[in-house]
Design an enzyme around this catalytic site. Structure first.
Site, mmCIF file in Angstrom:
data_model
loop_
_atom_site.group_PDB
_atom_site.id
_atom_site.type_symbol
_atom_site.label_atom_id
_atom_site.label_comp_id
_atom_site.label_asym_id
_atom_site.label_seq_id
_atom_site.Cartn_x
_atom_site.Cartn_y
_atom_site.Cartn_z
ATOM 1 N N THR A 164 3.692 -1.903 20.514
ATOM 2 C CA THR A 164 4.876 -1.051 20.358
ATOM 3 C C THR A 164 4.402 0.408 20.465
ATOM 4 O OG1 THR A 164 5.598 -2.688 18.738
ATOM 5 C CG2 THR A 164 6.878 -0.644 18.854
ATOM 6 N N VAL A 165 4.684 1.037 21.582
ATOM 7 C CA VAL A 165 4.110 2.359 21.875
ATOM 8 C C VAL A 165 4.591 3.418 20.874
ATOM 9 C CG1 VAL A 165 3.892 4.157 23.645
ATOM 10 C CG2 VAL A 165 3.839 1.751 24.290
ATOM 11 N N ASN A 178 -4.821 2.116 -1.720
ATOM 12 C CA ASN A 178 -5.404 0.778 -1.911
ATOM 13 C C ASN A 178 -6.091 0.662 -3.274
ATOM 14 O OD1 ASN A 178 -7.880 2.143 -1.515
ATOM 15 N ND2 ASN A 178 -8.802 0.300 -0.666
ATOM 16 N N TYR A 215 -12.828 -9.834 9.546
ATOM 17 C CA TYR A 215 -14.215 -10.183 9.232
ATOM 18 C C TYR A 215 -14.518 -11.678 9.293
ATOM 19 C CZ TYR A 215 -12.795 -11.383 4.430
ATOM 20 O OH TYR A 215 -12.203 -11.944 3.335
ATOM 21 N N GLY A 256 -0.804 -0.360 13.215
ATOM 22 C CA GLY A 256 -0.187 -0.822 11.967
ATOM 23 C C GLY A 256 -0.896 -0.231 10.763
ATOM 24 N N LYS A 287 0.809 -1.226 0.000
ATOM 25 C CA LYS A 287 0.000 0.000 0.000
ATOM 26 C C LYS A 287 0.846 1.282 0.000
ATOM 27 C CE LYS A 287 -4.226 -1.868 1.954
ATOM 28 N NZ LYS A 287 -5.329 -1.728 2.898
ATOM 29 N N ASN A 314 -1.052 0.427 21.624
ATOM 30 C CA ASN A 314 -0.353 -0.537 20.772
ATOM 31 C C ASN A 314 0.729 -1.254 21.567
ATOM 32 O OD1 ASN A 314 -0.101 -1.700 18.165
ATOM 33 N ND2 ASN A 314 1.817 -0.583 17.860
ATOM 34 N N GLY A 326 -15.471 -6.777 10.403
ATOM 35 C CA GLY A 326 -14.939 -5.948 9.317
ATOM 36 C C GLY A 326 -15.531 -6.180 7.931
HETATM 37 P P1 ATR Z 1 -1.899 -4.546 9.215
HETATM 38 O O1 ATR Z 1 -1.515 -4.006 7.868
HETATM 39 O O2 ATR Z 1 -2.844 -5.726 9.159
HETATM 40 O O3 ATR Z 1 -2.359 -3.476 10.152
HETATM 41 P P2 ATR Z 1 0.656 -4.488 10.521
HETATM 42 O O4 ATR Z 1 0.942 -3.182 9.884
HETATM 43 O O5 ATR Z 1 1.732 -5.499 10.613
HETATM 44 O O6 ATR Z 1 -0.552 -5.196 9.797
HETATM 45 O O7 ATR Z 1 0.062 -4.191 11.997
HETATM 46 C C1 ATR Z 1 -0.340 -5.190 12.841
HETATM 47 C C2 ATR Z 1 -0.845 -4.581 14.149
HETATM 48 O O8 ATR Z 1 -1.234 -5.628 15.026
HETATM 49 C C3 ATR Z 1 0.203 -3.768 14.888
HETATM 50 O O9 ATR Z 1 -0.422 -2.770 15.654
HETATM 51 C C4 ATR Z 1 0.808 -4.839 15.803
HETATM 52 O O10 ATR Z 1 1.461 -4.348 16.946
HETATM 53 P P3 ATR Z 1 3.015 -3.864 16.846
HETATM 54 O O11 ATR Z 1 2.979 -2.538 16.177
HETATM 55 O O12 ATR Z 1 3.480 -3.818 18.239
HETATM 56 O O13 ATR Z 1 3.711 -4.930 16.005
HETATM 57 C C5 ATR Z 1 -0.437 -5.591 16.212
HETATM 58 N N1 ATR Z 1 -0.161 -6.960 16.668
HETATM 59 C C6 ATR Z 1 0.212 -8.004 15.891
HETATM 60 N N2 ATR Z 1 0.372 -9.113 16.652
HETATM 61 C C7 ATR Z 1 0.076 -8.752 17.928
HETATM 62 C C8 ATR Z 1 0.053 -9.437 19.182
HETATM 63 N N3 ATR Z 1 0.364 -10.742 19.277
HETATM 64 N N4 ATR Z 1 -0.278 -8.740 20.285
HETATM 65 C C9 ATR Z 1 -0.604 -7.444 20.221
HETATM 66 N N5 ATR Z 1 -0.595 -6.725 19.078
HETATM 67 C C10 ATR Z 1 -0.264 -7.370 17.947
#
Ligand code: ATR
Length: 266
Positions: A152-153, A87, A212, A128, A66, A150, A233
Site C-alpha cells: 500500500t504505497v 513498547n 526471527y 507497518g 503499541k 510497500n 530478527g
Molecule cells: P507489523 O506490526 O508486524 O509491522 P502491520 O502493521 O500490519 O504489522 O504491517 C504489516 C506490513 O507487512 C505492512 O507493510 C503490510 O503491507 P500493507 O501496508 O500493504 O498492508 C505488509 N504485508 C503484509 N502482508 C503482505 C503481503 N502478502 N504482501 C506484501 N506485503 C505484505
C-alpha cells in the site's frame, strides 16, 4: 524486593519475551518474574490499573497495543515520541513513562552484525508497525539513497513523512531489476513460514529480516546463495529486551547471543 514485569499484547502464545526477561533477572541475581497478559482492548484499562495497584515495575507492549497505550502514559521519552509507539511502560513514582526500545534493538542488530547504512543504497520493505523503528536509525546513519517500498504505497508515503528526509517511495512491484546494498524486510510476509515473493531486485551486501523464526526466514532463504550477510530478527528482539530491562532495573545486560540462538533454534 520482588520485581513484577510482564507483557501485554494479543496474541501472545508465541512470545519469547518471558524467557528472555526471566533469564535477565536470573543473570542479574534479581528477584522477580515476567508474565504474559494476553488481553482484549476492553480489558486494557483494568489491566493498567492492576499494574499500578500491585506496584508493577515494567510492562512490555506488543502488537496491537503499541499506540493504544500512549493514552495511559504520564510522559513519553524521546524515542517513543519520535515514532509515536510505545513498547516499554515504566511504572515510576512520577507516573507511567512510555519508551520505545525497538529503535535501540534495530540499531544494535545492525551494529552487532557490522552493518552500516551510511553512503549505501538501502531498501526498506514494508511500512507497518515494525518499520517505524528503522526510521530514527536511518536519520542518524543517512544512506546514499533510501527507498521505502510497500504494497500500500500511501503507507510508505506516511513513513517517508516521518523520516522527514530524502526518501523515495514505491510499490513492491516497482523493484524489478533494481540493485541495493542493504535490504530490510519489515513486512509480515513469511511470518507463518509462507514463501517470500520474488520482487526481482538484487542485494549486494546484506539482507536483514525483522522476523526471527525460522533461523533462515522465507525472505533470507531467497538470498542464501548470494554470498551476502543474512541477518534475522533475533538480535533485534534480544536487544530491545535488554533496553527495556535497563530502563526498569538500571542493569546493563550484554546479551549472550549464542546462548539465545541455541535455545530458539535447537
Ligand atoms: P507489523 O506490526 O508486524 O509491522 P502491520 O502493521 O500490519 O504489522 O504491517 C504489516 C506490513 O507487512 C505492512 O507493510 C503490510 O503491507 P500493507 O501496508 O500493504 O498492508 C505488509 N504485508 C503484509 N502482508 C503482505 C503481503 N502478502 N504482501 C506484501 N506485503 C505484505
Amino acid at each position: 524486593m520482588y520485581i513484577n514485569l510482564g507483557i501485554i499484547g494479543n496474541p501472545l502464545q508465541h512470545t519469547f519475551s518471558p524467557f528472555i526477561h526471566n533469564y535477565f533477572l536470573y543473570e542479574s541475581k534479581m528477584c522477580g518474574g515476567y508474565t504474559c497478559y494476553e488481553t482484549s482492548l476492553e480489558q486494557l484499562d483494568d489491566l493498567i490499573d492492576m499494574f499500578v495497584k500491585y506496584n508493577f515495575t515494567g510492562i512490555n507492549v506488543t502488537v496491537p497495543y503499541k499506540q493504544e497505550v500512549i493514552k495511559y502514559c504520564t510522559e513519553l521519552d524521546i524515542t517513543a515520541k519520535e515514532i509515536g509507539a510505545v513498547n516499554t511502560l515504566h511504572f515510576t513514582k512520577n507516573g507511567i513513562i512510555g519508551h520505545n526500545t525497538d529503535i535501540f534493538g534495530f540499531h544494535m542488530m545492525l551494529e552487532s552484525n557490522g552493518i552500516n547504512t551510511q553512503n549505501k543504497r538501502v531498501l526498506l520493505l514494508g511500512a507497518g508497525g515494525a518499520s517505524r523503528a528503522v526510521i530514527p536509525y536511518m536519520r542518524l546513519n543517512t544512506p546514499l539513497s533510501f527507498i521505502i517500498a510497500n504494497r500500500t504505497v500511501e503507507k510508505a508515503e506516511e513513513l517517508a513523512y516521518l523520516y522527514n528526509g530524502d526518501a523515495e517511495v514505491c510499490s513492491l512491484n516497482d523493484l524489478k531489476g533494481e540493485t541495493f546494498d542493504i535490504v530490510i524486510n519489515s513486512t509480515s510476509l513469511g511470518v507463518k513460514g509462507e514463501p517470500f515473493i520474488d520482487y526481482g531486485f538484487n542485494i549486494k551486501e546484506a539482507a536483514i529480516d525483522m522476523i526471527y523464526k525460522p533461523k533462515v526466514t522465507s525472505f533470507l532463504s531467497m538470498y542464501s546463495k548470494n554470498n551476502i550477510k543474512l541477518v534475522n530478527g533475533l538480535s533485534m528482539l534480544i536487544y530491545q529486551a535488554a533496553g527495556s530491562f535497563n530502563i526498569w532495573t538500571g542493569k546493563d545486560i550484554v546479551p549472550n547471543m549464542e546462548y539465545f540462538e541455541n535455545i530458539v533454534y535447537k
